[in-house]
Design a protein around this motif. Structure first.
Motif, PDB file in Angstrom:
ATOM      1  N   VAL A 235       0.840  -1.201   0.000  1.00  0.00           N
ATOM      2  CA  VAL A 235       0.000   0.000   0.000  1.00  0.00           C
ATOM      3  C   VAL A 235       0.878   1.256   0.000  1.00  0.00           C
ATOM      4  O   VAL A 235       0.584   2.235  -0.703  1.00  0.00           O
ATOM      5  CB  VAL A 235      -0.968  -0.008   1.213  1.00  0.00           C
ATOM      6  CG1 VAL A 235      -1.813   1.271   1.249  1.00  0.00           C
ATOM      7  CG2 VAL A 235      -1.879  -1.231   1.154  1.00  0.00           C
ATOM      8  N   GLN A 236       1.986   1.217   0.757  1.00  0.00           N
ATOM      9  CA  GLN A 236       2.902   2.366   0.783  1.00  0.00           C
ATOM     10  C   GLN A 236       3.416   2.677  -0.629  1.00  0.00           C
ATOM     11  O   GLN A 236       3.377   3.826  -1.077  1.00  0.00           O
ATOM     12  CB  GLN A 236       4.105   2.047   1.688  1.00  0.00           C
ATOM     13  CG  GLN A 236       3.836   2.181   3.175  1.00  0.00           C
ATOM     14  CD  GLN A 236       4.172   3.579   3.714  1.00  0.00           C
ATOM     15  OE1 GLN A 236       4.654   4.448   2.994  1.00  0.00           O
ATOM     16  NE2 GLN A 236       3.881   3.789   4.983  1.00  0.00           N
ATOM     17  N   LYS A 237       3.897   1.646  -1.329  1.00  0.00           N
ATOM     18  CA  LYS A 237       4.510   1.894  -2.644  1.00  0.00           C
ATOM     19  C   LYS A 237       3.445   2.291  -3.679  1.00  0.00           C
ATOM     20  O   LYS A 237       3.682   3.154  -4.521  1.00  0.00           O
ATOM     21  CB  LYS A 237       5.282   0.667  -3.155  1.00  0.00           C
ATOM     22  CG  LYS A 237       6.350   0.132  -2.216  1.00  0.00           C
ATOM     23  CD  LYS A 237       7.208   1.171  -1.554  1.00  0.00           C
ATOM     24  CE  LYS A 237       7.954   0.596  -0.356  1.00  0.00           C
ATOM     25  NZ  LYS A 237       8.304   1.584   0.651  1.00  0.00           N
ATOM     26  N   ALA A 238       2.268   1.630  -3.597  1.00  0.00           N
ATOM     27  CA  ALA A 238       1.202   1.961  -4.555  1.00  0.00           C
ATOM     28  C   ALA A 238       0.696   3.384  -4.317  1.00  0.00           C
ATOM     29  O   ALA A 238       0.425   4.129  -5.264  1.00  0.00           O
ATOM     30  CB  ALA A 238       0.062   0.952  -4.425  1.00  0.00           C
ATOM     31  N   ALA A 239       0.585   3.781  -3.046  1.00  0.00           N
ATOM     32  CA  ALA A 239       0.122   5.145  -2.737  1.00  0.00           C
ATOM     33  C   ALA A 239       1.159   6.173  -3.204  1.00  0.00           C
ATOM     34  O   ALA A 239       0.802   7.259  -3.665  1.00  0.00           O
ATOM     35  CB  ALA A 239      -0.128   5.294  -1.235  1.00  0.00           C
ATOM     36  N   TYR A 240       2.433   5.816  -3.089  1.00  0.00           N
ATOM     37  CA  TYR A 240       3.499   6.712  -3.557  1.00  0.00           C
ATOM     38  C   TYR A 240       3.347   6.952  -5.064  1.00  0.00           C
ATOM     39  O   TYR A 240       3.339   8.099  -5.528  1.00  0.00           O
ATOM     40  CB  TYR A 240       4.877   6.099  -3.249  1.00  0.00           C
ATOM     41  CG  TYR A 240       6.016   6.796  -3.943  1.00  0.00           C
ATOM     42  CD1 TYR A 240       6.433   8.060  -3.535  1.00  0.00           C
ATOM     43  CD2 TYR A 240       6.669   6.198  -5.017  1.00  0.00           C
ATOM     44  CE1 TYR A 240       7.460   8.711  -4.185  1.00  0.00           C
ATOM     45  CE2 TYR A 240       7.698   6.845  -5.669  1.00  0.00           C
ATOM     46  CZ  TYR A 240       8.096   8.096  -5.254  1.00  0.00           C
ATOM     47  OH  TYR A 240       9.116   8.742  -5.909  1.00  0.00           O
ATOM     48  N   VAL A 241       3.204   5.867  -5.805  1.00  0.00           N
ATOM     49  CA  VAL A 241       3.079   5.989  -7.262  1.00  0.00           C
ATOM     50  C   VAL A 241       1.777   6.705  -7.629  1.00  0.00           C
ATOM     51  O   VAL A 241       1.749   7.578  -8.510  1.00  0.00           O
ATOM     52  CB  VAL A 241       3.144   4.576  -7.918  1.00  0.00           C
ATOM     53  CG1 VAL A 241       2.838   4.655  -9.401  1.00  0.00           C
ATOM     54  CG2 VAL A 241       4.525   3.958  -7.695  1.00  0.00           C
ATOM     55  N   LEU A 242       0.706   6.363  -6.923  1.00  0.00           N
ATOM     56  CA  LEU A 242      -0.604   6.971  -7.206  1.00  0.00           C
ATOM     57  C   LEU A 242      -0.554   8.487  -7.026  1.00  0.00           C
ATOM     58  O   LEU A 242      -1.096   9.232  -7.854  1.00  0.00           O
ATOM     59  CB  LEU A 242      -1.645   6.361  -6.255  1.00  0.00           C
ATOM     60  CG  LEU A 242      -3.107   6.705  -6.515  1.00  0.00           C
ATOM     61  CD1 LEU A 242      -3.572   6.132  -7.849  1.00  0.00           C
ATOM     62  CD2 LEU A 242      -3.994   6.160  -5.385  1.00  0.00           C
ATOM     63  N   SER A 243       0.097   8.942  -5.973  1.00  0.00           N
ATOM     64  CA  SER A 243       0.106  10.383  -5.721  1.00  0.00           C
ATOM     65  C   SER A 243       1.190  11.095  -6.527  1.00  0.00           C
ATOM     66  O   SER A 243       0.931  12.136  -7.127  1.00  0.00           O
ATOM     67  CB  SER A 243       0.268  10.657  -4.224  1.00  0.00           C
ATOM     68  OG  SER A 243       1.480  10.119  -3.754  1.00  0.00           O
ATOM     69  N   ARG A 244       2.380  10.531  -6.578  1.00  0.00           N
ATOM     70  CA  ARG A 244       3.490  11.261  -7.207  1.00  0.00           C
ATOM     71  C   ARG A 244       3.519  11.123  -8.726  1.00  0.00           C
ATOM     72  O   ARG A 244       3.965  12.034  -9.414  1.00  0.00           O
ATOM     73  CB  ARG A 244       4.826  10.780  -6.637  1.00  0.00           C
ATOM     74  CG  ARG A 244       5.008  11.069  -5.169  1.00  0.00           C
ATOM     75  CD  ARG A 244       4.917  12.571  -4.879  1.00  0.00           C
ATOM     76  NE  ARG A 244       5.246  12.873  -3.498  1.00  0.00           N
ATOM     77  CZ  ARG A 244       4.352  12.851  -2.497  1.00  0.00           C
ATOM     78  NH1 ARG A 244       3.086  12.579  -2.740  1.00  0.00           N
ATOM     79  NH2 ARG A 244       4.729  13.133  -1.268  1.00  0.00           N
ATOM     80  N   VAL A 245       3.067   9.998  -9.252  1.00  0.00           N
ATOM     81  CA  VAL A 245       3.112   9.808 -10.714  1.00  0.00           C
ATOM     82  C   VAL A 245       1.740  10.060 -11.346  1.00  0.00           C
ATOM     83  O   VAL A 245       1.639  10.720 -12.367  1.00  0.00           O
ATOM     84  CB  VAL A 245       3.605   8.383 -11.070  1.00  0.00           C
ATOM     85  CG1 VAL A 245       3.668   8.203 -12.591  1.00  0.00           C
ATOM     86  CG2 VAL A 245       4.979   8.122 -10.452  1.00  0.00           C
ATOM     87  N   LEU A 246       0.673   9.568 -10.715  1.00  0.00           N
ATOM     88  CA  LEU A 246      -0.656   9.696 -11.305  1.00  0.00           C
ATOM     89  C   LEU A 246      -1.391  10.948 -10.826  1.00  0.00           C
ATOM     90  O   LEU A 246      -2.508  11.218 -11.276  1.00  0.00           O
ATOM     91  CB  LEU A 246      -1.495   8.451 -10.995  1.00  0.00           C
ATOM     92  CG  LEU A 246      -1.329   7.221 -11.914  1.00  0.00           C
ATOM     93  CD1 LEU A 246      -1.751   7.554 -13.343  1.00  0.00           C
ATOM     94  CD2 LEU A 246       0.077   6.668 -11.925  1.00  0.00           C
ATOM     95  N   GLY A 247      -0.809  11.661  -9.894  1.00  0.00           N
ATOM     96  CA  GLY A 247      -1.352  12.966  -9.501  1.00  0.00           C
ATOM     97  C   GLY A 247      -2.582  12.936  -8.611  1.00  0.00           C
ATOM     98  O   GLY A 247      -3.266  13.957  -8.476  1.00  0.00           O
ATOM     99  N   VAL A 248      -2.904  11.803  -8.001  1.00  0.00           N
ATOM    100  CA  VAL A 248      -4.039  11.779  -7.067  1.00  0.00           C
ATOM    101  C   VAL A 248      -3.619  12.527  -5.794  1.00  0.00           C
ATOM    102  O   VAL A 248      -2.573  12.224  -5.212  1.00  0.00           O
ATOM    103  CB  VAL A 248      -4.459  10.316  -6.743  1.00  0.00           C
ATOM    104  CG1 VAL A 248      -5.533  10.288  -5.666  1.00  0.00           C
ATOM    105  CG2 VAL A 248      -4.952   9.635  -8.018  1.00  0.00           C
TER     106      VAL A 248
END
Lengths: 450, 189
Positions: free
Chosen positions: B29-42
């Protein structure tokens, strides 16, 4: 950063002792005692560990000073256990840990103990109460601890200890706060440094957590915070997280320490529910925050280090007493409520049933009560515990490593503690209670399914 | 996003990861949330630093801990040797009911991340997320970024680091295309 051969000698000089009700005798050498005698550390004699909790639990008057000594003592013991070659079973960990008795091992032991001593020097008056509201945005007491450790105010003492101030600051405040320094590069924490930080600030077995639970329970006079910390410490190990398919090391335990670790979790739960979440303690914190916001210049504490050292609970309590007696003084109303014990009373406490209907139930009740009686008569205080992790590696008798959650139902289904309170001024309490009995269902129904 | 809105996104992310076969421990969840916010802009407002298994957020750890304390999430024990998974808690349905619009708003981004990361174990996630972190931080050729990854995580070998950096570049390219398509699909007023 430590470099081999950088420091010529780390010979310990004379041993001194502090008597301590939790740990017996806390020992330190002459160089460490200089750190204790420094102005930033002596200031902690005047910072209550639990703010105004002594107004609820009268003997909870202990200070950050003795807590910090306790954290140093525990951190040193933990360091000795986890770096003992007999307690290291994995090559990846063996490669990480300096050999006992070598210069580097002694160096880092000194760093860990000094960091443990200094980890709270940035605390504001009344510790955590009001910290978030009364410091500039984004600044926390850890930022002040880091700045003090790196300042001239402690450089002489750390030089005498022959340790690098930057290493001490890193291990004292951890990666979250250390990296915030302006101009710092992002990648400074090695795996070893991360493990050392866990010894003090780890969110499962950190020395800070162990000491405050034991000490707060002792001084408050509640038995709930006690657990077998000596057994727990003896079973602590640095373990690769093989249970997660990773070789990255983390702090864990051997299977023999599982029950001691469970008792720490229960102790924490009891302390939160009985002491830290006590509604009267919470409302005193709110009145104190409101008083300080009005009484302090600009409504904030200064982050100037010299000014910080001049500011303790003593000065604030003197201001509080004066404001309580003089209606024209800023913050008079809040001060009078604290001094005269006319604090707000509990009107509503969140329940699982109400939250099932609406997760915003406490907020909605607070808003509706504010409209009915006036916002100045209502206070809302949601509260959940600090970050916690129940998932850590456990070394089993067959040599394999499993997650604590897999081995223990206590860790798989940990006791829960989160609560939200709505308080009301005593002058409208009875009216408000009747009003809430009549209106609660309607308030929750009107917003149900939002 | 307010706190409960962010919590609804995290719960949705957890469920999407599970659907994609992820074991969904805290690291996932930590890594997916990182990618979701920093790369996908959520807009999840968590500060990430390089720490445990790569990009790590103490704020997010606190939030996941609070969600468990509040009954919004819970641990689910997995058979040995796997660690625990995060799943919906007893107040999870109430969270989904009240904040369904928020999770729906970011559903496509969440689905994209879950599909890409759902099959990765902790070791692979650590390599991949650290490669994304290094790539976003250092605007340098692949070999230099691989060397940096290896320096930061010495247990990741150079060949593994090189592969992770290549994968990160490919992912960032796909994410960029996804975001362009998503933007083009928004009807003009």
């Amino acid at each position: 950063m430590f470099r081999s051969g950088q420091y010529t000698t780390l010979m310990a000089s004379r041993v001194h002792e502090f008597r301590d009700p939790i740990h017996g005798f806390i020992k330190l050498d002459s160089e460490e005692r200089k750190l204790v005698n420094s102005r930033p550390f002596q200031r902690l004699r005047h910072i209550h560990q639990l703010a105004l909790t002594y107004l609820v639990y009268p003997s909870a008057t202990h200070k950050r000073f003795e807590h910090s000594l306790g954290v140093m003592d525990l951190a040193g013991r933990i360091y000795d256990v986890v770096t003992d070659p007999e307690n290291i079973r994995h090559d990846s960990v063996r490669d990480l840990v300096p050999r006992r008795g070598e210069h580097e091992w002694t160096y880092w032991r000194r760093v860990v103990r000094a960091a443990a001593l200094c980890h709270d020097v940035g605390h504001l008056p009344f510790s955590h109460a009001a910290e978030k509201e009364l410091l500039p945005d984004g600044i926390r007491h850890e930022d002040l601890s880091r700045d003090l450790i790196l300042s001239d105010l402690l450089s002489g003492e750390l030089k005498d200890l022959k340790i690098n101030a930057e290493d001490v600051a890193k291990i004292a405040v951890g990666p979250k706060y250390f990296r915030r320094r302006p101009g710092q590069e992002q990648y400074q924490f090695s795996t070893w440094e991360s493990v050392l930080y866990e010894i003090i600030g780890g969110d499962v077995f950190g020395a800070d957590r162990m000491d405050y639970l034991l000490r707060d329970a002792y001084h408050a006079g509640v038995a709930y915070g006690r657990f077998d910390h000596l057994r727990l410490i003896e079973t602590l190990r640095i373990l690769p997280r093989e249970d997660q398919g990773s070789s990255e090391p983390a702090m864990g335990i051997t299977i023999g320490g599982l029950q001691a670790a469970e008792s720490l979790l229960w102790a924490r739960y009891f302390m939160y529910t009985q002491l830290y979440f006590h509604p009267v303690r919470r409302i005193y914190d709110m009145h104190l925050t409101e008083f300080l916001r009005q009484a302090l210049p600009g409504g904030k504490y200064s982050t100037d280090l010299q000014q910080h050292l001049r500011t303790t609970d003593n000065e604030m309590l003197a201001m509080l007493a004066e404001a309580a007696s003089k209606p024209a003084q800023p913050g008079h109303d809040s001060a009078a409520r604290i001094v005269g014990r006319s604090h707000f009373r509990l009107l509503y406490e969140s329940t699982p049933g109400d939250l099932q209907r609406n997760l915003n139930a406490p907020e909605l009740i607070s808003e509706a009560a504010g409209k009915e009686f006036g916002a100045e008569f209502i206070r809302y205080n949601p509260y959940s515990s600090d970050a916690d992790s129940e998932d850590f590696p456990v070394y089993q008798r067959d040599g394999s490593i499993a997650s604590s959650v897999q081995l223990s139902t206590t860790f798989a289904q940990p006791p829960r503690f989160a609560v939200a309170y709505v308080f009301v001024a005593p002058e409208v309490k009875e009216k408000a209670k009747t009003w809430l009995e009549e209106r609660k269902d309607r308030i929750l129904s009107s917003a149900e399914g939002v | 996003m307010n706190r409960l809105e962010s919590a609804s996104v995290l719960l949705s992310l957890t469920e999407h990861l599970r659907k994609e076969g992820s074991w969904t421990g805290e690291t996932h969840v930590q890594k997916a949330a990182y990618v979701l916010s920093r790369v996908l802009g959520v807009p999840l407002d968590y500060e990430f630093i390089l720490y445990k298994h790569g990009p790590f957020s103490f704020d997010l750890r606190g939030e996941l801990s609070a969600m468990r304390a509040e009954g919004l999430m819970a641990w689910e024990v997995q058979p040995f040797p796997y660690g625990p998974s995060l799943k919906e808690g007893e107040l999870g349905p109430a969270l989904k009911r009240q904040f369904s619009a928020v999770a729906e708003r970011y559903d496509k981004q969440i689905e994209f991340v879950a599909k890409k990361l759902g099959s990765k174990d902790v070791k692979a996630l650590e390599r991949f997320a650290t490669a994304i972190y290094v790539t976003r931080d250092l605007n340098t050729p692949q070999p230099e970024r691989a060397a940096k990854l290896h320096e930061l995580k010495p247990h990741v070998s150079i060949p593994e680091a090189e592969e992770a950096v290549r994968e990160a570049d490919e992912f960032l390219r796909e994410a960029d295309e996804f975001l362009k398509e998503a933007k083009a699909a928004v009807p003009k007023e």
